[in-house]
Design a protein around this motif. Structure first.
Motif, short mmCIF file in Angstrom:
data_model
loop_
_atom_site.label_atom_id
_atom_site.label_comp_id
_atom_site.label_asym_id
_atom_site.label_seq_id
_atom_site.Cartn_x
_atom_site.Cartn_y
_atom_site.Cartn_z
N ILE A 15 0.75 -1.26 0.01
CA ILE A 15 0.05 0.10 0.08
C ILE A 15 1.05 1.20 0.05
CG2 ILE A 15 -0.23 0.10 2.55
CD1 ILE A 15 -3.20 0.91 2.02
N GLU A 16 0.39 2.32 -0.88
CA GLU A 16 1.40 3.54 -0.93
C GLU A 16 1.17 4.33 0.60
OE1 GLU A 16 -0.33 6.20 -3.69
OE2 GLU A 16 -2.03 4.81 -3.80
N ASP A 17 2.04 5.06 0.88
CA ASP A 17 1.91 6.11 1.99
C ASP A 17 1.25 5.51 3.43
OD1 ASP A 17 2.63 8.19 0.19
OD2 ASP A 17 0.52 8.22 -0.36
N GLY A 18 2.10 4.46 3.79
CA GLY A 18 1.67 3.65 4.90
C GLY A 18 2.02 2.34 5.12
N GLU A 19 1.87 1.66 6.03
CA GLU A 19 2.15 0.10 6.25
C GLU A 19 0.82 -0.51 6.73
OE1 GLU A 19 5.47 -0.03 9.12
OE2 GLU A 19 6.16 1.82 8.37
N LEU A 20 0.76 -1.78 6.00
CA LEU A 20 -0.30 -2.44 6.28
C LEU A 20 -0.11 -4.02 6.30
CD1 LEU A 20 -3.59 -1.98 6.63
CD2 LEU A 20 -3.73 -2.18 4.27
N ALA A 21 -0.37 -4.82 7.12
CA ALA A 21 0.00 -6.13 7.29
C ALA A 21 -1.25 -6.98 8.05
CB ALA A 21 1.25 -6.27 8.11
N MET A 22 -1.26 -8.25 7.77
CA MET A 22 -2.53 -9.05 8.11
C MET A 22 -1.96 -10.45 8.62
SD MET A 22 -6.05 -9.42 6.36
CE MET A 22 -7.50 -10.06 7.31
N LEU A 23 -2.64 -10.86 9.68
CA LEU A 23 -2.42 -12.48 10.04
C LEU A 23 -3.85 -13.02 9.84
CD1 LEU A 23 -1.01 -14.34 11.23
CD2 LEU A 23 -1.59 -13.67 13.50
N ALA A 24 -3.96 -13.95 9.24
CA ALA A 24 -5.21 -14.62 8.77
C ALA A 24 -6.12 -14.84 10.14
CB ALA A 24 -5.06 -15.86 8.00
N ARG A 25 -5.24 -15.60 11.18
CA ARG A 25 -5.92 -16.28 12.46
C ARG A 25 -4.99 -16.32 13.43
NH1 ARG A 25 -10.36 -19.56 12.86
NH2 ARG A 25 -10.26 -20.92 14.84
N MET A 26 -5.35 -15.45 14.56
CA MET A 26 -4.43 -14.82 15.57
C MET A 26 -4.73 -16.12 16.56
SD MET A 26 -4.15 -11.58 18.11
CE MET A 26 -4.85 -12.14 19.54
N PRO A 27 -3.61 -16.52 17.21
CA PRO A 27 -3.59 -17.55 18.26
C PRO A 27 -4.63 -16.94 19.43
CG PRO A 27 -1.43 -17.57 17.42
CD PRO A 27 -2.10 -16.50 16.91
N LEU A 28 -5.43 -17.81 19.77
CA LEU A 28 -6.36 -17.19 20.95
C LEU A 28 -6.46 -18.15 22.12
CD1 LEU A 28 -9.43 -16.33 18.94
CD2 LEU A 28 -7.83 -14.62 19.80
N PRO A 29 -6.52 -17.80 23.26
CA PRO A 29 -6.83 -18.74 24.57
C PRO A 29 -7.84 -19.63 24.54
CG PRO A 29 -7.47 -16.56 25.24
CD PRO A 29 -7.14 -16.31 23.73
N ALA A 30 -8.78 -19.61 23.62
CA ALA A 30 -9.78 -20.32 23.40
C ALA A 30 -10.45 -20.26 22.10
CB ALA A 30 -11.29 -20.21 24.29
N SER A 31 -11.72 -20.90 21.63
CA SER A 31 -11.96 -20.72 20.22
C SER A 31 -12.43 -19.41 19.95
CB SER A 31 -13.28 -21.62 19.99
OG SER A 31 -14.23 -21.33 20.67
N PRO A 32 -12.35 -18.76 18.96
CA PRO A 32 -12.82 -17.49 18.51
C PRO A 32 -14.44 -17.21 19.33
CG PRO A 32 -11.74 -18.25 16.60
CD PRO A 32 -11.83 -19.44 17.57
N ALA A 33 -15.26 -18.31 18.92
CA ALA A 33 -16.40 -18.09 19.35
C ALA A 33 -16.58 -17.90 20.95
CB ALA A 33 -17.37 -19.12 18.83
#
Length: 198
Positions: A15-33
């Protein structure tokens, strides 16, 4: 580029004029739900009124502010509640993944497709000139829209359950971002934006 691989590291998004990054699935202490449900249940939600262009509007979502410092935007000052054990654990994981330190988090609760976030920049002075803001999404997928302030270029990213998006560099200076309403039947979504408030 596959933004939704199982690799446990942030994938840069060009992306121009900035920084952008993504992680599809972050480790969580339980299920996302389970994390979503616990956060919804243990948070005292507020329906805030903000000032835009001299007029007062009820925000189309519920919010909560946690951390070490008050935060002011759109004529609204949020007094912080102390971080819960769950929020502290999530913050620690986000810090490890992004390499940035955060002392506060804003929770936005989108109850359905009628809830939204208007186009804006997180450019308040207390965030500094080039803030790093990490955005954890839980629940229903919503489309995150970025629009360049000068050339009006638009970028759209689907924020899925447990995804983590990092905005950094001069992104807030040059880009607006938001979440549009949708008429499609859609479930609840919770967004946690971790930031450092000086």
């Amino acid at each position: 580029m596959d933004l939704f691989s199982d690799d446990a590291s942030l994938v840069p998004i060009p992306i121009e004029d900035g920084e952008l990054a993504m992680l599809a699935r972050m480790p969580l202490p339980a299920s996302p739900a389970q994390v979503l449900e616990q956060l919804i249940q243990e948070t005292t939600w507020r329906a805030e009124t903000i000032v835009l262009y001299g007029k007062r509007f009820l925000q189309p979502r519920l919010t909560a502010w946690f951390g070490e410092a008050a935060y002011t935007y759109s004529g609204l000052t949020l007094a912080p509640a102390p971080m819960t054990p769950l929020l502290n654990g999530l913050r620690s994981t986000v810090e490890d993944l992004t390499g940035h330190r955060y002392n506060s988090v804003l929770l936005n609760y989108y109850r359905d497709g009628a809830d939204s976030m208007g186009m804006h920049s997180d450019d308040e002075p207390e965030l500094g000139p080039a803030p790093a803001i990490a955005s954890l999404s839980l629940g229903a997928t919503r489309t995150f829209v970025l629009r360049h302030k000068l050339n009006k270029r638009t970028v759209k990213i689907d924020l899925r359950d447990a995804s983590l998006l990092l905005m950094a560099g001069e992104l807030q200076k040059y880009w607006l971002h938001g979440i549009n309403k949708t008429a499609k039947p859609i479930g609840a979504r919770l967004n946690l934006t971790f930031r450092y408030v000086a």
